[in-house]
Design a protein around this motif. Sequence first.
Motif, PDB file in Angstrom:
ATOM      1  N   SER A  46     -11.620   8.480  22.727  1.00 41.94           N
ATOM      2  CA  SER A  46     -12.051   7.305  23.472  1.00 41.94           C
ATOM      3  C   SER A  46     -11.183   7.188  24.720  1.00 41.94           C
ATOM      4  O   SER A  46     -10.004   7.554  24.708  1.00 41.94           O
ATOM      5  CB  SER A  46     -11.867   6.055  22.606  1.00 41.94           C
ATOM      6  OG  SER A  46     -11.972   4.883  23.389  1.00 41.94           O
ATOM      7  N   ALA A  47     -11.758   6.662  25.783  1.00 41.21           N
ATOM      8  CA  ALA A  47     -10.976   6.411  26.996  1.00 41.21           C
ATOM      9  C   ALA A  47      -9.792   5.503  26.684  1.00 41.21           C
ATOM     10  O   ALA A  47      -8.707   5.650  27.278  1.00 41.21           O
ATOM     11  CB  ALA A  47     -11.862   5.790  28.082  1.00 41.21           C
ATOM     12  N   ARG A  71     -13.908  15.887  25.417  1.00 40.81           N
ATOM     13  CA  ARG A  71     -14.780  14.903  26.061  1.00 40.81           C
ATOM     14  C   ARG A  71     -14.146  13.526  25.879  1.00 40.81           C
ATOM     15  O   ARG A  71     -13.782  13.152  24.764  1.00 40.81           O
ATOM     16  CB  ARG A  71     -16.182  14.936  25.453  1.00 40.81           C
ATOM     17  CG  ARG A  71     -17.144  13.952  26.112  1.00 40.81           C
ATOM     18  CD  ARG A  71     -18.595  14.218  25.723  1.00 40.81           C
ATOM     19  NE  ARG A  71     -18.802  14.373  24.302  1.00 40.81           N
ATOM     20  CZ  ARG A  71     -19.106  13.379  23.460  1.00 40.81           C
ATOM     21  NH1 ARG A  71     -19.222  12.145  23.910  1.00 40.81           N
ATOM     22  NH2 ARG A  71     -19.300  13.626  22.178  1.00 40.81           N
ATOM     23  N   ILE A  72     -14.021  12.810  26.976  1.00 39.33           N
ATOM     24  CA  ILE A  72     -13.501  11.442  26.944  1.00 39.33           C
ATOM     25  C   ILE A  72     -14.700  10.500  26.983  1.00 39.33           C
ATOM     26  O   ILE A  72     -15.492  10.545  27.921  1.00 39.33           O
ATOM     27  CB  ILE A  72     -12.543  11.173  28.118  1.00 39.33           C
ATOM     28  CG1 ILE A  72     -11.362  12.147  28.067  1.00 39.33           C
ATOM     29  CG2 ILE A  72     -12.067   9.717  28.088  1.00 39.33           C
ATOM     30  CD1 ILE A  72     -10.458  12.085  29.283  1.00 39.33           C
ATOM     31  N   HIS A  74     -16.351   6.990  27.410  1.00 31.07           N
ATOM     32  CA  HIS A  74     -16.069   5.730  28.095  1.00 31.07           C
ATOM     33  C   HIS A  74     -16.566   4.544  27.288  1.00 31.07           C
ATOM     34  O   HIS A  74     -17.438   4.677  26.434  1.00 31.07           O
ATOM     35  CB  HIS A  74     -16.686   5.759  29.494  1.00 31.07           C
ATOM     36  CG  HIS A  74     -16.121   6.864  30.319  1.00 31.07           C
ATOM     37  ND1 HIS A  74     -14.908   6.773  30.960  1.00 31.07           N
ATOM     38  CD2 HIS A  74     -16.567   8.128  30.546  1.00 31.07           C
ATOM     39  CE1 HIS A  74     -14.642   7.912  31.561  1.00 31.07           C
ATOM     40  NE2 HIS A  74     -15.637   8.757  31.326  1.00 31.07           N
ATOM     41  N   VAL A  75     -16.008   3.383  27.572  1.00 29.85           N
ATOM     42  CA  VAL A  75     -16.335   2.159  26.851  1.00 29.85           C
ATOM     43  C   VAL A  75     -16.967   1.178  27.822  1.00 29.85           C
ATOM     44  O   VAL A  75     -16.361   0.820  28.838  1.00 29.85           O
ATOM     45  CB  VAL A  75     -15.066   1.526  26.245  1.00 29.85           C
ATOM     46  CG1 VAL A  75     -15.420   0.249  25.486  1.00 29.85           C
ATOM     47  CG2 VAL A  75     -14.352   2.516  25.357  1.00 29.85           C
ATOM     48  N   GLY A  76     -18.178   0.762  27.505  1.00 35.26           N
ATOM     49  CA  GLY A  76     -18.879  -0.221  28.321  1.00 35.26           C
ATOM     50  C   GLY A  76     -19.148  -1.483  27.517  1.00 35.26           C
ATOM     51  O   GLY A  76     -18.646  -1.664  26.400  1.00 35.26           O
ATOM     52  N   GLU A  79     -20.784  -0.937  23.969  1.00 30.08           N
ATOM     53  CA  GLU A  79     -19.818  -0.390  23.020  1.00 30.08           C
ATOM     54  C   GLU A  79     -18.809  -1.464  22.600  1.00 30.08           C
ATOM     55  O   GLU A  79     -18.444  -1.549  21.422  1.00 30.08           O
ATOM     56  CB  GLU A  79     -19.089   0.815  23.620  1.00 30.08           C
ATOM     57  CG  GLU A  79     -19.981   2.001  23.885  1.00 30.08           C
ATOM     58  CD  GLU A  79     -20.732   1.948  25.214  1.00 30.08           C
ATOM     59  OE1 GLU A  79     -21.555   2.847  25.436  1.00 30.08           O
ATOM     60  OE2 GLU A  79     -20.510   1.013  26.016  1.00 30.08           O
TER      61      GLU A  79
END
Length: 137
Positions: A46-47, A71-72, A74-76, A79
């Motif tokens: 996770s970022a 792979r990172i 992202h959290v929006g 999420e």
Amino acid sequence: MARRRVTHEGTLVLDCEGLSKFVDDHPSIVALVAEARSRGMEAVISALTLIEAAHRRMNKSRLAWLLSGMRIVHVGEEEAKAASSMLIAAELHGHKYAIDAVVAEMAIRQPRPVVMLTSDIDDMKKLCGDRVRLVAV
């Protein structure tokens, strides 16, 4: 030339401790990541894990090199809402569990099977249930 599509046979998620030990070249973590990759699993974080793991003495060059092969995620907003719902369902709350909830939410959305390297088995079990295989680091 056409770009070759890469398919993955599952996902390896590293939480903060998993990433920190990977950066520190901890033999058992390096071996676990190598084994997962040999089975076609994609390594992801996770970022927020990147932020949580950062500290002044971290080997930034090694971190950058390791991240180039991961792979990172992202959290929006969606999420964050889903992670918040997971916290409530697990009867957890507060900043102590916030990043764990984001990592758990991200993990359950990944291609199966999902394995997570974590130092927080108890809380991750409450958040992920049986949807993610947890491996203590």
